[in-house]
Design a protein around this motif. Structure first.
Motif, short mmCIF file in Angstrom:
data_model
loop_
_atom_site.label_atom_id
_atom_site.label_comp_id
_atom_site.label_asym_id
_atom_site.label_seq_id
_atom_site.Cartn_x
_atom_site.Cartn_y
_atom_site.Cartn_z
N ASN A 312 0.96 -1.39 0.03
CA ASN A 312 -0.08 0.03 0.17
C ASN A 312 0.64 1.30 0.10
O ASN A 312 0.57 2.30 -1.11
CB ASN A 312 -0.83 -0.04 1.15
N ILE A 313 1.94 1.18 0.98
CA ILE A 313 2.57 2.57 0.82
C ILE A 313 3.50 2.60 -0.21
O ILE A 313 3.85 3.86 -0.92
CB ILE A 313 3.80 2.48 2.34
N PHE A 314 4.04 1.54 -1.03
CA PHE A 314 4.62 1.51 -2.16
C PHE A 314 3.82 2.17 -3.34
O PHE A 314 4.22 2.84 -4.24
CB PHE A 314 4.98 0.01 -2.56
N HIS A 315 2.46 1.84 -3.38
CA HIS A 315 1.40 2.10 -4.28
C HIS A 315 1.34 3.63 -4.05
O HIS A 315 1.59 4.64 -5.15
CB HIS A 315 0.19 1.74 -4.04
N PHE A 316 1.42 4.42 -2.83
CA PHE A 316 1.28 5.71 -2.38
C PHE A 316 2.67 6.34 -3.39
O PHE A 316 2.48 7.44 -3.99
CB PHE A 316 1.13 6.00 -1.03
N VAL A 317 3.75 6.04 -3.08
CA VAL A 317 5.06 6.28 -3.66
C VAL A 317 4.83 6.39 -5.08
O VAL A 317 5.36 7.40 -5.68
CB VAL A 317 6.39 5.64 -3.02
N ASP A 318 4.32 5.34 -5.57
CA ASP A 318 4.33 5.33 -7.20
C ASP A 318 3.29 6.22 -7.53
O ASP A 318 3.48 7.04 -8.53
CB ASP A 318 3.92 3.95 -7.46
N CYS A 319 2.43 6.53 -7.06
CA CYS A 319 1.23 7.56 -7.44
C CYS A 319 1.91 8.86 -7.10
O CYS A 319 1.96 9.85 -8.21
CB CYS A 319 0.00 7.59 -6.64
N VAL A 320 2.92 9.48 -6.29
CA VAL A 320 3.33 10.57 -6.11
C VAL A 320 4.58 10.78 -7.01
O VAL A 320 4.48 11.74 -7.67
CB VAL A 320 3.98 10.87 -4.74
N ARG A 321 5.34 9.88 -7.23
CA ARG A 321 6.65 10.19 -7.95
C ARG A 321 6.47 9.75 -9.33
O ARG A 321 6.98 10.38 -10.27
CB ARG A 321 7.63 9.11 -7.39
N ASN A 322 5.59 8.76 -9.85
CA ASN A 322 5.35 8.40 -11.13
C ASN A 322 4.13 8.77 -11.87
O ASN A 322 3.71 8.12 -12.87
CB ASN A 322 5.58 6.88 -11.40
N GLY A 323 3.15 9.23 -11.11
CA GLY A 323 1.79 9.57 -11.62
C GLY A 323 0.99 8.41 -11.67
O GLY A 323 -0.08 8.64 -12.64
N ALA A 324 1.12 7.53 -11.12
CA ALA A 324 0.25 6.32 -11.21
C ALA A 324 -1.20 6.48 -10.68
O ALA A 324 -1.19 7.56 -9.70
CB ALA A 324 0.92 4.96 -10.42
N GLU A 325 -2.20 5.90 -11.29
CA GLU A 325 -3.43 6.19 -10.84
C GLU A 325 -4.00 5.61 -9.54
O GLU A 325 -3.90 4.49 -9.15
CB GLU A 325 -4.48 5.51 -11.78
N PRO A 326 -4.02 6.42 -8.44
CA PRO A 326 -4.69 5.83 -7.36
C PRO A 326 -5.85 4.91 -7.07
O PRO A 326 -6.70 5.46 -7.87
CB PRO A 326 -4.80 7.21 -6.27
N THR A 327 -5.53 3.90 -6.52
CA THR A 327 -6.89 3.02 -6.31
C THR A 327 -7.45 3.31 -5.07
O THR A 327 -8.76 2.55 -4.90
CB THR A 327 -6.35 1.33 -6.46
N ILE A 328 -6.95 4.08 -4.29
CA ILE A 328 -7.78 4.46 -3.20
C ILE A 328 -7.82 6.01 -3.09
O ILE A 328 -7.18 6.63 -3.24
CB ILE A 328 -6.86 4.10 -2.10
N ARG A 329 -9.30 6.45 -3.27
CA ARG A 329 -9.63 7.65 -3.40
C ARG A 329 -10.07 8.40 -2.21
O ARG A 329 -10.83 7.59 -1.29
CB ARG A 329 -10.51 7.87 -4.57
N PRO A 330 -9.92 9.59 -1.67
CA PRO A 330 -10.61 10.23 -0.63
C PRO A 330 -12.15 10.07 -0.58
O PRO A 330 -12.79 9.71 0.43
CB PRO A 330 -10.43 11.93 -0.70
N GLU A 331 -13.11 9.88 -1.65
CA GLU A 331 -14.59 9.81 -1.60
C GLU A 331 -14.72 8.32 -1.04
O GLU A 331 -15.71 8.10 -0.52
CB GLU A 331 -15.07 9.80 -2.81
#
Length: 362
Positions: A312-331
């Motif tokens: 999960n944390i690696f996914h967060f880093v990927d989204c921030v650094r590489n623009g990956a699409e977040p699968t977990i959204r605030p809504e």
């Protein structure tokens, strides 16, 4: 982005030590540059362990640093929204331990702050990252379950009350007991697998029957600081029923303590083409093939999987650094806290609680 993602930690207790710290230290493109905790002795020890990074006892001081890209919030639930909104307003990305907040209003404040800032807000949903969950999501997305119309989920323990007398069992700090602590995990997993339908009504009941017990058989009871003179004003078991806008339904049960055979977490889904059971990470699918009932036991490559919190944390880093699409959204978090709050309301009133207004029939 060439430099490492520079992260500040707010809250250095059990969940940080057990789950977040190994993930951050294991990512080649992330670096912990500062730590904060109201427990001065603890945070100084963690800072030393991390090579002498700066330490703080007030998160506001940490947020004044100019070398931060993101923060990771591992505090008691009450403070998640306060700290997240402050960090987002400072232009920082935010990763936060679950639950998102202790009220729908606070969850919405977080979502609004993220939208205004343009920064990423992601709250821990680690159970989406198990091999079984990922496989089942692919299976569903390929249409192999058909219409998913009902299910049940839960996490039940025989004896596993965390940090008894501390913030976990103090409603003003936690927002509730196992429903908000454990329910976030598997209600979220069920909803994600079902395609995130919108909840329209809930009913629920809560019980507190084991506040006097000091027996424990669960490793999960180690989380939180115990206080023999502290408070226990939350439930130790919650049950409920959720209805969604597409006609689907979900039964739930979450407990820290109840007289059952063994601790178990599970999601069971019923579809028109297949059903699925994900129990303690073990996946089984129930279907029909060639005119016969068939049980499918996927062979999952679990040996190569990282721990779920790490994924999960690696996914967060990927989204921030590489623009990956977040699968977990605030809504997703706003809907989640609406559900949990409404279940508590239903338990108190003895009535179903609607989350959307009835449409007038013309």
């Amino acid at each position: 982005m060439s430099e490492a993602l520079r992260v500040g930690i707010v809250g250095t207790g059990g969940i940080f030590q057990a789950a977040h710290k190994p993930a951050w230290l294991g990512h080649p493109e992330a670096e912990i540059v500062a730590v904060c905790d109201i427990n001065g002795e603890r945070v100084r020890a963690v800072a030393e362990e991390l090579g002498g990074v700066p330490s703080y006892e007030d998160y506001r001081e940490l947020l004044e640093r100019e070398d931060l890209d993101a923060i990771d919030i591992c505090t008691p639930n009450l403070y998640h929204s306060e700290i997240a909104v402050a960090a987002l307003n400072k232009g920082l990305h935010v990763f936060c331990e679950k639950p998102d907040a202790v009220s729908p209003e606070e969850a919405q404040r977080m979502a609004d702050a993220a939208k205004r800032s343009g920064k990423l807000l992601m709250v821990m949903r680690n159970n989406r990252f198990s091999p079984g969950s990922r496989y089942l999501k692919r299976y569903i997305d390929q249409g192999l379950m058909g219409e998913i119309y009902t299910g049940r989920c839960g996490w039940v323990r025989r004896r596993g009350i965390p940090g008894k007398g501390g913030w976990f069992t103090t409603k003003s700090l936690s927002g509730g007991g196992p429903l908000i602590d454990l329910g976030v995990h598997f209600i979220d997993l069920a909803l994600w697998l079902m395609g995130n339908p919108k909840p329209i009504a809930v009913s629920g009941a809560t019980y507190t029957k084991f506040a006097a017990s000091n027996v424990s058989d669960s490793a999960h009871s180690q989380f939180g600081d115990r206080n023999a003179e502290g408070i226990f004003d939350v439930e130790d078991l919650a049950t409920g029923f959720i209805r969604f806008d597409n006609g689907a339904t979900l039964q739930i049960e979450f407990s820290w303590a109840s007289n059952i055979g063994e601790e178990m977490n599970f999601v069971e889904l019923r579809g028109t083409q297949s059903g699925a059971s994900l129990k303690n990470g073990s996946l089984k699918i129930f279907s029909e093939t060639a005119g016969q009932l068939a049980d499918i036991h996927p062979v999952l490559n679990e040996a190569k999987a990282k721990p779920q919190h790490t994924e999960n944390i690696f996914h967060f880093v990927d989204c921030v650094r590489n623009g990956a699409e977040p699968t977990i959204r605030p809504e997703h978090g706003v809907d989640m806290i609406k559900i949990l709050t409404a279940i508590y309301e239903s338990a108190a009133s003895g009535r179903e609680v609607r989350l959307v207004e009835e449409r007038a029939v013309l």
